[in-house]
Scaffold this active site. Structure first.
Site, PDB file in Angstrom:
ATOM      1  N   ASP A  66       1.091  -1.651   0.328  1.00  0.00           N
ATOM      2  CA  ASP A  66       0.159   0.082   0.576  1.00  0.00           C
ATOM      3  C   ASP A  66       0.779   1.314  -0.383  1.00  0.00           C
ATOM      4  O   ASP A  66       0.823   1.990  -0.950  1.00  0.00           O
ATOM      5  CB  ASP A  66      -1.367  -0.666   1.010  1.00  0.00           C
ATOM      6  CG  ASP A  66      -2.106  -1.085   1.345  1.00  0.00           C
ATOM      7  OD1 ASP A  66      -2.188  -1.813   0.384  1.00  0.00           O
ATOM      8  OD2 ASP A  66      -1.882  -1.531   1.994  1.00  0.00           O
ATOM      9  N   HIS A  97      -5.742  -3.375   5.231  1.00  0.00           N
ATOM     10  CA  HIS A  97      -4.980  -4.108   3.764  1.00  0.00           C
ATOM     11  C   HIS A  97      -6.378  -4.419   3.343  1.00  0.00           C
ATOM     12  O   HIS A  97      -6.232  -5.877   3.048  1.00  0.00           O
ATOM     13  CB  HIS A  97      -3.500  -4.490   4.436  1.00  0.00           C
ATOM     14  CG  HIS A  97      -3.303  -4.980   2.727  1.00  0.00           C
ATOM     15  ND1 HIS A  97      -2.936  -4.109   1.501  1.00  0.00           N
ATOM     16  CD2 HIS A  97      -3.582  -6.616   1.734  1.00  0.00           C
ATOM     17  CE1 HIS A  97      -3.153  -4.846   0.510  1.00  0.00           C
ATOM     18  NE2 HIS A  97      -3.200  -6.270   0.991  1.00  0.00           N
TER      19      HIS A  97
HETATM   20  N1  NAD Z   1      -0.451  -8.406   1.420  1.00  0.00           N
HETATM   21  C1  NAD Z   1      -0.399  -8.107   0.203  1.00  0.00           C
HETATM   22  O1  NAD Z   1      -0.333  -6.834  -0.176  1.00  0.00           O
HETATM   23  C2  NAD Z   1      -0.268  -8.510  -0.246  1.00  0.00           C
HETATM   24  C3  NAD Z   1      -0.839  -8.785  -1.859  1.00  0.00           C
HETATM   25  C4  NAD Z   1      -0.386  -9.402  -2.467  1.00  0.00           C
HETATM   26  C5  NAD Z   1      -1.096 -11.016  -2.539  1.00  0.00           C
HETATM   27  N2  NAD Z   1      -1.300 -11.130  -1.649  1.00  0.00           N
HETATM   28  C6  NAD Z   1      -2.054 -12.793  -0.808  1.00  0.00           C
HETATM   29  O2  NAD Z   1      -0.769 -13.165  -0.700  1.00  0.00           O
HETATM   30  C7  NAD Z   1      -1.001 -14.908  -0.726  1.00  0.00           C
HETATM   31  C8  NAD Z   1      -0.578 -15.407  -1.907  1.00  0.00           C
HETATM   32  O3  NAD Z   1      -0.867 -14.433  -3.344  1.00  0.00           O
HETATM   33  P1  NAD Z   1      -0.188 -15.461  -4.684  1.00  0.00           P
HETATM   34  O4  NAD Z   1      -0.430 -14.396  -5.411  1.00  0.00           O
HETATM   35  O5  NAD Z   1       1.218 -15.988  -4.190  1.00  0.00           O
HETATM   36  O6  NAD Z   1      -1.053 -17.072  -4.305  1.00  0.00           O
HETATM   37  P2  NAD Z   1      -0.348 -18.783  -5.325  1.00  0.00           P
HETATM   38  O7  NAD Z   1      -1.254 -19.363  -6.040  1.00  0.00           O
HETATM   39  O8  NAD Z   1       0.336 -18.216  -6.296  1.00  0.00           O
HETATM   40  O9  NAD Z   1       0.557 -19.026  -4.348  1.00  0.00           O
HETATM   41  C9  NAD Z   1       0.203 -19.259  -2.934  1.00  0.00           C
HETATM   42  C10 NAD Z   1       1.216 -20.629  -2.829  1.00  0.00           C
HETATM   43  O10 NAD Z   1       1.095 -21.071  -1.382  1.00  0.00           O
HETATM   44  C11 NAD Z   1       1.224 -22.739  -1.096  1.00  0.00           C
HETATM   45  N3  NAD Z   1       0.130 -22.895  -0.165  1.00  0.00           N
HETATM   46  C12 NAD Z   1      -1.570 -23.715  -0.216  1.00  0.00           C
HETATM   47  N4  NAD Z   1      -0.727 -23.941   1.027  1.00  0.00           N
HETATM   48  C13 NAD Z   1      -0.328 -24.067   1.282  1.00  0.00           C
HETATM   49  C14 NAD Z   1       0.526 -24.053   2.845  1.00  0.00           C
HETATM   50  N5  NAD Z   1      -0.911 -25.031   3.650  1.00  0.00           N
HETATM   51  N6  NAD Z   1       1.481 -24.309   3.355  1.00  0.00           N
HETATM   52  C15 NAD Z   1       2.857 -23.927   2.493  1.00  0.00           C
HETATM   53  N7  NAD Z   1       2.110 -23.398   0.580  1.00  0.00           N
HETATM   54  C16 NAD Z   1       1.198 -23.274   0.722  1.00  0.00           C
HETATM   55  C17 NAD Z   1       0.120 -22.553  -2.907  1.00  0.00           C
HETATM   56  O11 NAD Z   1       1.141 -24.173  -3.614  1.00  0.00           O
HETATM   57  C18 NAD Z   1       1.429 -21.698  -3.743  1.00  0.00           C
HETATM   58  O12 NAD Z   1       2.489 -22.452  -3.941  1.00  0.00           O
HETATM   59  C19 NAD Z   1      -3.190 -14.452  -1.644  1.00  0.00           C
HETATM   60  O13 NAD Z   1      -3.901 -14.638  -0.451  1.00  0.00           O
HETATM   61  C20 NAD Z   1      -2.590 -13.027  -1.827  1.00  0.00           C
HETATM   62  O14 NAD Z   1      -4.467 -12.558  -1.798  1.00  0.00           O
HETATM   63  C21 NAD Z   1      -1.348  -9.949  -0.410  1.00  0.00           C
HETATM   64  O1  LMR Z   2      -5.416  -7.608  -4.053  1.00  0.00           O
HETATM   65  C1  LMR Z   2      -5.578  -8.277  -3.718  1.00  0.00           C
HETATM   66  O2  LMR Z   2      -6.362  -9.126  -3.500  1.00  0.00           O
HETATM   67  C2  LMR Z   2      -3.836  -8.941  -3.090  1.00  0.00           C
HETATM   68  C3  LMR Z   2      -3.549  -7.329  -2.454  1.00  0.00           C
HETATM   69  O3  LMR Z   2      -3.570  -7.567  -1.386  1.00  0.00           O
HETATM   70  C4  LMR Z   2      -2.838  -6.499  -2.788  1.00  0.00           C
HETATM   71  O4  LMR Z   2      -3.023  -5.172  -2.291  1.00  0.00           O
HETATM   72  O5  LMR Z   2      -2.722  -5.984  -4.243  1.00  0.00           O
END
Ligand code: NAD
Ligand code: LMR
Length: 355
Positions: free
Chosen positions: A191, A218
């Site tokens: 953010d 967030h």
């Molecule tokens: N905080 C933020 O600003 C922010 C930003 C972007 C994404 N996110 C969040 O991050 C998360 C991941 O996003 P992504 O794009 O990498 O998803 P993705 O699906 O590409 O990757 C997620 C990974 O988690 C793994 N996984 C699932 N269960 C698991 C477990 N029990 N133990 C270990 N690994 C496990 C999967 O195998 C996969 O490789 C989502 O929840 C997304 O919303 C948060």
């Molecule tokens: O928007 C989402 O679902 C992923 C993450 O929280 C973001 O801010 O990009």
């Protein structure tokens, strides 16, 4: 030739980190004092969900960080390949891949920082809260393992909905008797990264000089950028500020829609996650004045968790900083976000205690 290339990548990543408002002093500290691989203490970082969209580029960025000596890459599938690949990069840390629950303990053991991007991402039309049903269980089980295998590690929670997953982890740690409010962080750095980028574009200032605190939580309106405190100062109209605020709040959705069903922000998130983990490592190593925004246990408002600027130190959170002076528009935004944030926090706490 290769050494020269690597030096240039590290130099560039160091100056990119320096562009983060709150990390600039500490990043320069590394560059200027030559806090080299030899003199920095040994630090183990574990990434849970390391084979995913965020996990892979984050693994790469943490491999480039000279403060890391051991990098443990854990996922339910795919980590042997990611680890083999990343391990060939000729930087300081040793890389190991761990796959499946049987190997989770070994991945976590002796970790100083655990970064959690495990869980499903959004598709168009979904809110972050729509991820709760799947991600809450994942975060709960990973937090249980952390309390068992590395109860003193700093935990950087990326998995959504952060407004609920951080409270879930806190409850799991409390039940296990390992909760330390100084060591649990919801990663809201993306953010801040977005607010800085959008502000620099509108204000026509050098993005590397921009500082913008982002507070609250967030998700949607719980993300409250404080553009009244943005520096360098610019004479933006109220309409401009409203548009910048909305774009920052909807930044995640902008990416989800553009990716059209192929997930959410991964590359910018990996960058933001690497900045935040770097700040945690610097704090642990005693670098002074490391300040980042993060969603932590807080007394800044009446809500038990809240994102604001946080000073990082050798034990994690050294000080949760206040909000500073808010504009009328920001005061309204603050009041408006509280009911949603409160309900997301309570949802996480309830889930952790009922299942
Ligand atoms: N905080 C933020 O600003 C922010 C930003 C972007 C994404 N996110 C969040 O991050 C998360 C991941 O996003 P992504 O794009 O990498 O998803 P993705 O699906 O590409 O990757 C997620 C990974 O988690 C793994 N996984 C699932 N269960 C698991 C477990 N029990 N133990 C270990 N690994 C496990 C999967 O195998 C996969 O490789 C989502 O929840 C997304 O919303 C948060
Ligand atoms: O928007 C989402 O679902 C992923 C993450 O929280 C973001 O801010 O990009």
């Amino acid at each position: 030739m290769r050494t020269a290339m690597l030096r240039s990548v590290l130099k560039r990543s160091s100056s990119a980190l320096a562009s983060c408002p709150t990390t600039s002093t500490s990043s320069l500290y590394v560059a200027r004092r030559g806090f080299s691989s030899e003199s920095a203490p040994e630090r183990k970082v574990a990434i849970l969900g390391a084979a995913g969209g965020i996990g892979q580029p984050l693994a790469l960025l943490m491999k480039l960080n000279p403060l890391v000596t051991k990098l443990a890459l854990y996922d339910i599938a795919g980590t042997p390949g990611v680890a083999a690949d990343v391990s060939h990069i000729n930087t300081r840390s040793e890389v190991a891949g761990f796959v499946g629950e049987d190997q989770l303990g070994e991945a976590l053991k002796d970790s100083d920082v655990v970064i959690i991007p495990a869980g499903v991402p959004r598709k168009p039309g979904m809110t972050r809260d729509d991820l709760f049903n799947i991600n809450a269980g994942i975060v709960k089980s990973l937090s249980t393992a952390i309390s068992k295998y590395c109860p003193h590690a700093l935990v950087n929670m990326i998995s959504n909905p952060v407004n609920s997953t951080v409270p879930i982890a806190s409850e799991v740690f409390k039940k296990a008797g390992t909760f330390d409010e100084k060591k649990l962080f919801g990663v809201t750095t993306l953010d801040v990264v977005r607010a800085k980028t959008f502000y620099a574009g509108k204000a026509k200032v050098n993005v590397a000089d921009v500082n913008v605190p982002v507070v609250g939580g967030h998700a949607g309106i719980t993300i409250l950028p404080l553009f009244s405190q943005a520096t360098p100062k610019a004479n933006l109209s109220h309409e401009d500020i409203k548009a910048l605020t909305k774009r920052t709040q909807d930044g995640g959705t902008e990416v989800v829609e553009a990716k059209a069903g192929k997930g959410s922000a991964t590359l910018s998130m990996a960058y933001a996650g690497a900045i935040f983990a770097d700040a945690c490592l610097k704090g642990l190593n005693g670098v002074p004045d490391v300040v980042e925004c993060s969603f932590v246990q807080s007394c800044v408002t009446e809500l038990p968790f809240f994102a604001s600027k946080v000073r990082l130190g050798t034990n994690g959170v050294e000080e949760v900083l206040g909000l500073g002076p808010l504009s009328e528009y920001e005061k309204e935004g603050l009041e408006a976000l509280k009911p949603e944030l409160k309900s997301s926090i309570e949802k996480g706490i309830k889930f952790a205690n009922q299942s």
